[in-house]
Enzyme design. Structure first.
Site, short mmCIF file in Angstrom:
data_model
loop_
_atom_site.label_atom_id
_atom_site.label_comp_id
_atom_site.label_asym_id
_atom_site.label_seq_id
_atom_site.Cartn_x
_atom_site.Cartn_y
_atom_site.Cartn_z
N HIS A 66 41.99 -3.44 -27.52
CA HIS A 66 40.80 -3.23 -28.58
C HIS A 66 41.36 -3.95 -30.01
O HIS A 66 42.43 -3.58 -30.37
CB HIS A 66 40.44 -1.86 -28.61
CG HIS A 66 41.45 -1.12 -29.06
ND1 HIS A 66 41.22 -0.84 -30.48
CD2 HIS A 66 42.21 -0.07 -28.56
CE1 HIS A 66 42.20 0.18 -30.84
NE2 HIS A 66 42.62 0.94 -29.70
N GLU A 209 36.62 0.56 -29.63
CA GLU A 209 37.19 1.78 -28.60
C GLU A 209 37.61 2.82 -29.28
O GLU A 209 37.32 4.01 -28.69
CB GLU A 209 38.70 0.88 -28.38
CG GLU A 209 39.56 1.67 -27.17
CD GLU A 209 40.44 2.90 -28.00
OE1 GLU A 209 40.98 3.67 -27.19
OE2 GLU A 209 40.45 3.06 -29.15
N ASP A 232 47.31 -0.79 -24.69
CA ASP A 232 47.20 0.10 -25.78
C ASP A 232 48.62 0.52 -26.17
O ASP A 232 49.45 0.27 -25.60
CB ASP A 232 46.19 1.02 -25.53
CG ASP A 232 45.34 1.54 -26.54
OD1 ASP A 232 45.75 1.42 -27.90
OD2 ASP A 232 44.15 1.74 -26.37
#
Length: 352
Positions: A66, A209, A232
């Site tokens: 993201h 996100e 992430d």
């Protein structure tokens, strides 16, 4: 470390949930090094496809990082032209006092600061507790009349922070969560050039996100990949933090294992790290993760999902800190995983 300069540009650009356009331009420019097949979907996800090199049925693997950052939103223009704000993300208000910010007005960006009452003027009870978000304000150093002409309720606010290079390829700044993972995808695509890979790679810089994995929800449904790997950040060790929630900076990527993760995808990612002699760390997850992987696992009839990332310190502050070597190593692990992915292995994933 091909994409260090790109990462610095990404970290210093502004783009909270729902207004990631300027960040996406930087990502798209970097992605064009690897493919011309780039599109944006209705929600704003940037989707780049690198085709596999097989004449047979090619597996489709989606990599998602993201690109939005936590942000604020103007909720009130107060007397004197001071701005009150609300959350669009997960700021700890204690970290906001004294920060430099950018207010995205209707015509341009305005610089301001988040002020607070000096300790000399605070009542004794005020000195013992942190000010809540509703007590903080932004000072643009403009007359109230001009503020009201340039700023509207609902305008977005992001932190202003230059990247600080530190020793041992460490970098500190805002929005390492999660633009370091965009750099992971770029380093993966760079490493992938030396492989002959069957799989089509769908490289995604996802949106929103931080407010509920919204971009992942739509891109997973729209692209319908056979495998989806969320990328992430996770929590690096620091004083006062529990060891079972801490990972080491500079000790390689964290590979997640738990009910949100397909066990065979976890196995293959771990084997990819070993094949490259790259250290990795096991990140245990007890339930749905707070990442794009949460959405992918339950999209359509379910997508075989993995989660990898790097450890950073001081998450959701303006001085998030991580290692570029971890970014490179994470990219290499993903490239090895993709290179070994065959249609037969994807079919095996369905035999849970």
């Amino acid at each position: 470390m091909k994409h260090v300069d790109t990462l610095i540009r990404l970290l210093e650009e502004h783009g909270g949930p729902g207004f990631e356009e300027e960040v996406a331009k930087i990502v798209e420019s970097a992605m064009r090094t690897y493919t011309s097949k780039i599109e944006r979907d209705t929600l704003g996800n940037l989707i780049a496809t690198v085709e596999g090199q097989s004449s047979g049925r090619r597996p489709r693997v989606l990599l998602s990082a993201h690109m939005d950052e936590i942000a604020l939103m103007v909720s009130l223009i107060d007397k004197g032209g001071f701005l009150r704000v609300a959350q669009t993300g997960g700021f700890d208000p204690r970290t906001l006092v004294g920060q430099e910010v950018v207010v995205h007005g209707k015509n341009k960006r305005w610089h301001g600061i988040i002020g607070s009452k000096p300790p000399h003027l605070q009542a004794p009870d005020e000195q013992k507790k942190a000010a809540p978000l509703e007590d903080l304000f932004i000072d643009l150093a403009m007359p109230e009349e001009r503020v009201r002409s340039e700023i509207r309720v609902g305008d977005r606010v992001t932190l202003h922070r230059s990247v600080m290079p530190l020793l041992h390829h460490h970098y500190s700044g805002k929005s390492l969560d999660n633009r370091t993972s965009v750099a992971v995808i770029l380093e993966c695509l760079e490493a992938l050039k030396k492989y002959h890979h069957q799989a089509d790679v769908i490289a995604v810089a996802s949106v929103q996100e931080e407010v509920g994995v919204r971009g992942a929800t739509t891109v997973g449904y729209g692209q319908a990949p056979d495998v989806a790997i969320a990328i992430d950040v996770t929590f690096a060790d620091m004083p006062g933090q529990a060891s079972d929630f801490s990972y080491k900076i500079g000790k390689g990527p964290a590979i997640a294992k738990g009910p949100n993760i397909h066990p065979k995808v976890f196995q293959d990612l771990s084997e990819a790290a070993k094949a490259n002699n790259i250290d990795y760390q096991l990140e245990l997850s007890q339930g749905p993760t707070g990442t794009d992987g949460r959405a992918f696992q339950i999209t359509r009839e379910g997508i075989a999902t993995g989660l990898v990332g790097i450890a950073i310190r001081y998450m959701h502050t303006s001085v998030e800190t991580g290692s570029y070597q971890d970014i490179v190593d994470c990219g290499k692990v993903l490239a090895e995983y993709i290179a070994q992915l065959t249609w037969e292995r994807v079919e095996d994933y369905s035999c849970y």
